[in-house]
Write an enzyme that holds these catalytic residues in place. Structure first.
Site, PDB file in Angstrom:
ATOM      1  N   TYR A 156      82.243  19.055 -61.405  1.00 41.22           N
ATOM      2  CA  TYR A 156      81.884  19.602 -62.479  1.00 41.22           C
ATOM      3  C   TYR A 156      80.512  18.636 -62.230  1.00 41.22           C
ATOM      4  O   TYR A 156      79.516  19.534 -62.081  1.00 41.22           O
ATOM      5  CB  TYR A 156      81.797  20.082 -63.656  1.00 41.22           C
ATOM      6  CG  TYR A 156      81.022  21.319 -63.848  1.00 41.22           C
ATOM      7  CD1 TYR A 156      81.263  22.328 -63.977  1.00 41.22           C
ATOM      8  CD2 TYR A 156      79.741  20.832 -64.485  1.00 41.22           C
ATOM      9  CE1 TYR A 156      80.355  23.353 -64.357  1.00 41.22           C
ATOM     10  CE2 TYR A 156      78.509  21.297 -65.367  1.00 41.22           C
ATOM     11  CZ  TYR A 156      79.014  22.999 -64.907  1.00 41.22           C
ATOM     12  OH  TYR A 156      78.411  23.884 -65.551  1.00 41.22           O
TER      13      TYR A 156
ATOM     14  N   ASP B  31      59.311  27.973 -46.481  1.00 39.01           N
ATOM     15  CA  ASP B  31      60.663  27.929 -45.571  1.00 39.01           C
ATOM     16  C   ASP B  31      61.751  27.998 -45.314  1.00 39.01           C
ATOM     17  O   ASP B  31      61.045  28.144 -43.747  1.00 39.01           O
ATOM     18  CB  ASP B  31      60.589  30.075 -46.066  1.00 39.01           C
ATOM     19  CG  ASP B  31      61.653  31.143 -46.022  1.00 39.01           C
ATOM     20  OD1 ASP B  31      62.782  30.934 -45.363  1.00 39.01           O
ATOM     21  OD2 ASP B  31      61.418  31.840 -46.242  1.00 39.01           O
TER      22      ASP B  31
HETATM   23  N1  F0G Z   1      64.063  33.348 -45.784  1.00 42.05           N
HETATM   24  C1  F0G Z   1      64.032  33.733 -44.759  1.00 42.05           C
HETATM   25  C2  F0G Z   1      63.307  33.249 -43.236  1.00 42.05           C
HETATM   26  C3  F0G Z   1      65.140  34.165 -44.396  1.00 42.05           C
HETATM   27  O1  F0G Z   1      65.639  34.485 -42.675  1.00 42.05           O
HETATM   28  C4  F0G Z   1      66.397  33.788 -45.452  1.00 42.05           C
HETATM   29  C5  F0G Z   1      67.491  36.077 -44.916  1.00 42.05           C
HETATM   30  C6  F0G Z   1      66.098  33.741 -46.386  1.00 42.05           C
HETATM   31  C7  F0G Z   1      64.272  33.151 -46.456  1.00 42.05           C
HETATM   32  C8  F0G Z   1      67.030  34.123 -47.386  1.00 42.05           C
HETATM   33  O2  F0G Z   1      67.957  33.554 -47.751  1.00 42.05           O
HETATM   34  O3  F0G Z   1      69.553  35.308 -46.755  1.00 42.05           O
HETATM   35  O4  F0G Z   1      70.455  32.949 -47.687  1.00 42.05           O
HETATM   36  O5  F0G Z   1      69.334  34.301 -49.466  1.00 42.05           O
HETATM   37  N2  F0G Z   1      67.356  36.053 -44.025  1.00 42.05           N
HETATM   38  C9  F0G Z   1      68.610  36.953 -43.539  1.00 42.05           C
HETATM   39  C10 F0G Z   1      68.215  37.663 -42.535  1.00 42.05           C
HETATM   40  C11 F0G Z   1      68.928  37.448 -44.035  1.00 42.05           C
HETATM   41  O6  F0G Z   1      69.170  37.811 -42.004  1.00 42.05           O
HETATM   42  O7  F0G Z   1      66.964  37.502 -41.346  1.00 42.05           O
HETATM   43  P1  F0G Z   1      69.754  34.413 -47.883  1.00 42.05           P
END
Ligand code: F0G
Length: 457
Positions: free
Chosen positions: A72, A214
């Site tokens: 944990y 991101d």
């Molecule tokens: N940022 C980007 C650029 C993404 O493409 C995604 C998810 C996220 C954040 C969120 O991440 O799904 O792990 O919570 N994109 C997926 C897609 C769902 O199909 O493009 P996550």
């Protein structure tokens, strides 16, 4: 004779696919209220819904799972992951989370308050959702070139420095940070150049702001920098990643993409104050700091996945497959966001179904047609996904209306790419017969595309 390019791996385990009939698919998609998220996976032949969590792990990742430490607190797998992330990104403070949006939730709980303005390049829908649900504003500063799908420029995901500077000049006091999405998913999986990352850094420094990446597809971004930007052709992917992250203060990560795992995410930052602030939200939302919603074995597999994917031959295999599919579409004259990005093809639905008005959602209509044609499941990245304007409640028709065909990592062969392309060509050839789209009969306020119910007109 020069040897052709081939995958940098071979296949050890396979999974059967189910081929259905057109009549079955017509019924299934109707039952699913014309929302492809409602389909069961065995109703799909080739699944291009997303590249998120759909990849195949390597034998080394599976082996690492057996060594996962499920303690944990103080899990050895956490420290293995932390060491890997710090080595690749340079960031010292790490908080694991169960996926990317959870990383956004934890970090933004600390940083985003009502009335804040978060400028960036086409915030992904969960990113936008986590900003707007806090009554803050996501301001899109992507370069205008991204809006013209036929324009061939190497870094269509870039932030427009002028737009960013304007937001800061007018509202610097309301900006908690700038967010740059690498690669820019919403604009078509388009990369951001190193030069642009440097420019964003300079603007941020001028106004005393921090920058978050991101980073869901940061390795794809590094590959494009290597192949398209002067001065990087001889650098390793790991060196390029290190330089990219040197221009950021922190990152949110969906490990389900370039981490090569099926579930996971993290926050990484250079700043202790961000770590201390975000920590307070990790524990109630995600779990204790050395697992944050992940299994020990999943952290172990992620550590290996991050190392693997930041090797040239692995990322090259991935991008080349996407480019293979794009070349087929070129052969058939089907318009898509050019040049093809890293993880997907984004078909320009407005151009294909040009008889369908925006109000009837051309990209969603094209997604339905492609599914009925061959059981290929794509995803609308367009007017439905854009949600309504939080103030006026009007649909947002200002962006692009694209059908995204994502390619899962290490899952399908180029024969599958041929099937996808042929199915799309068949729909394209009868595009003039498709004159009506869909209407929304039920929707939620935020991120409606996941659950929206539609009727065919
Ligand atoms: N940022 C980007 C650029 C993404 O493409 C995604 C998810 C996220 C954040 C969120 O991440 O799904 O792990 O919570 N994109 C997926 C897609 C769902 O199909 O493009 P996550």
């Amino acid at each position: 004779m020069e040897l052709p390019f081939a995958e940098a791996w071979k296949i050890k385990m396979v999974e059967p696919l189910r081929i259905s009939t057109r009549a079955e698919r017509e019924q299934w998609i109707k039952d699913a209220h014309y929302n492809l998220f409602n389909l069961k996976s065995d109703q799909v032949y080739i699944d291009c819904l997303t590249d998120s969590g759909t990849g195949a792990m390597s034998d080394r990742q599976w082996a690492a799972m057996m060594m996962g430490d499920e303690s944990y607190a103080g899990s050895a797998s956490f420290f293995q992951l932390k060491e890997t992330i710090t080595r690749i990104t340079g960031f010292e403070y790490i908080i694991p989370t169960h996926q990317g949006r959870a990383a956004e939730n934890v970090l933004f709980s600390h940083l985003v308050t009502a009335g804040a303005i978060v400028p960036g390049n086409s915030h992904f829908d969960t990113t936008k959702g986590h900003i707007e649900s806090r009554k803050a504003f996501a301001v899109d500063c992507t370069v205008d070139e991204a809006k013209d799908t036929q324009l061939e420029v190497p870094f269509k995901g870039n932030v427009d420095p002028k737009k960013l500077e304007k937001v800061l000049a007018e509202n610097a006091d309301k900006v908690p940070f700038i967010i740059v999405t690498i690669t820019n998913n919403t604009a078509g999986g388009q990369p951001v150049s190193m030069q642009n990352l440097r420019e964003v850094r300079a603007i941020a420094d001028k106004y005393g702001k921090r920058v978050v990446f991101d980073s869901a597809r940061f390795v794809e971004n590094a590959y494009f920098i290597r192949t398209r930007e002067e001065g990087y052709a001889d650098k390793s992917i790991k060196e390029i990643c290190k330089e990219m992250f040197s221009y950021a203060d922190g990152m949110t990560m969906s490990s389900k993409k370039d981490g090569l795992v099926n579930m996971g995410g993290f926050i990484a930052t250079a700043h202790e104050d961000w770590y201390e602030g975000a920590k307070r939200f990790c524990i109630p939302f995600e779990g204790f700091l050395t697992y944050g919603g992940m299994n020990g074995r999943d952290m172990a597999a992620l550590a290996v996945g991050l190392d693997e994917n930041t090797e040239l031959e692995i990322i090259e295999t991935r991008i080349r497959q996407v480019q293979y599919l794009a070349a087929k579409l070129d052969e058939y004259g089907i318009p898509y966001q050019r040049p093809v990005g890293g993880h997907a093809l984004f078909v320009d639905a407005d151009r294909v179904l040009d008889q369908i008005p925006k109000e009837e959602f051309p990209a969603q209509t094209l997604a339905i047609e492609l599914y009925i044609e061959a059981g290929v499941r794509g995803c609308e990245i367009g007017y439905i996904l854009a949600d309504r304007d939080p103030v006026t409640r009007e649909n947002r028709f200002g962006g692009l209306d694209l059908l995204r065909l994502c390619i899962a990592r290490r899952v399908y062969t180029n024969n599958h790419m041929d099937v996808i392309a042929a199915a799309l060509k068949n729909v394209y050839d009868r595009r003039h017969e498709i004159t009506r789209g869909v209407k929304i009969v039920w929707e939620t306020e935020l991120m409606r595309h996941f659950t929206v119910k539609l009727e065919r007109l």
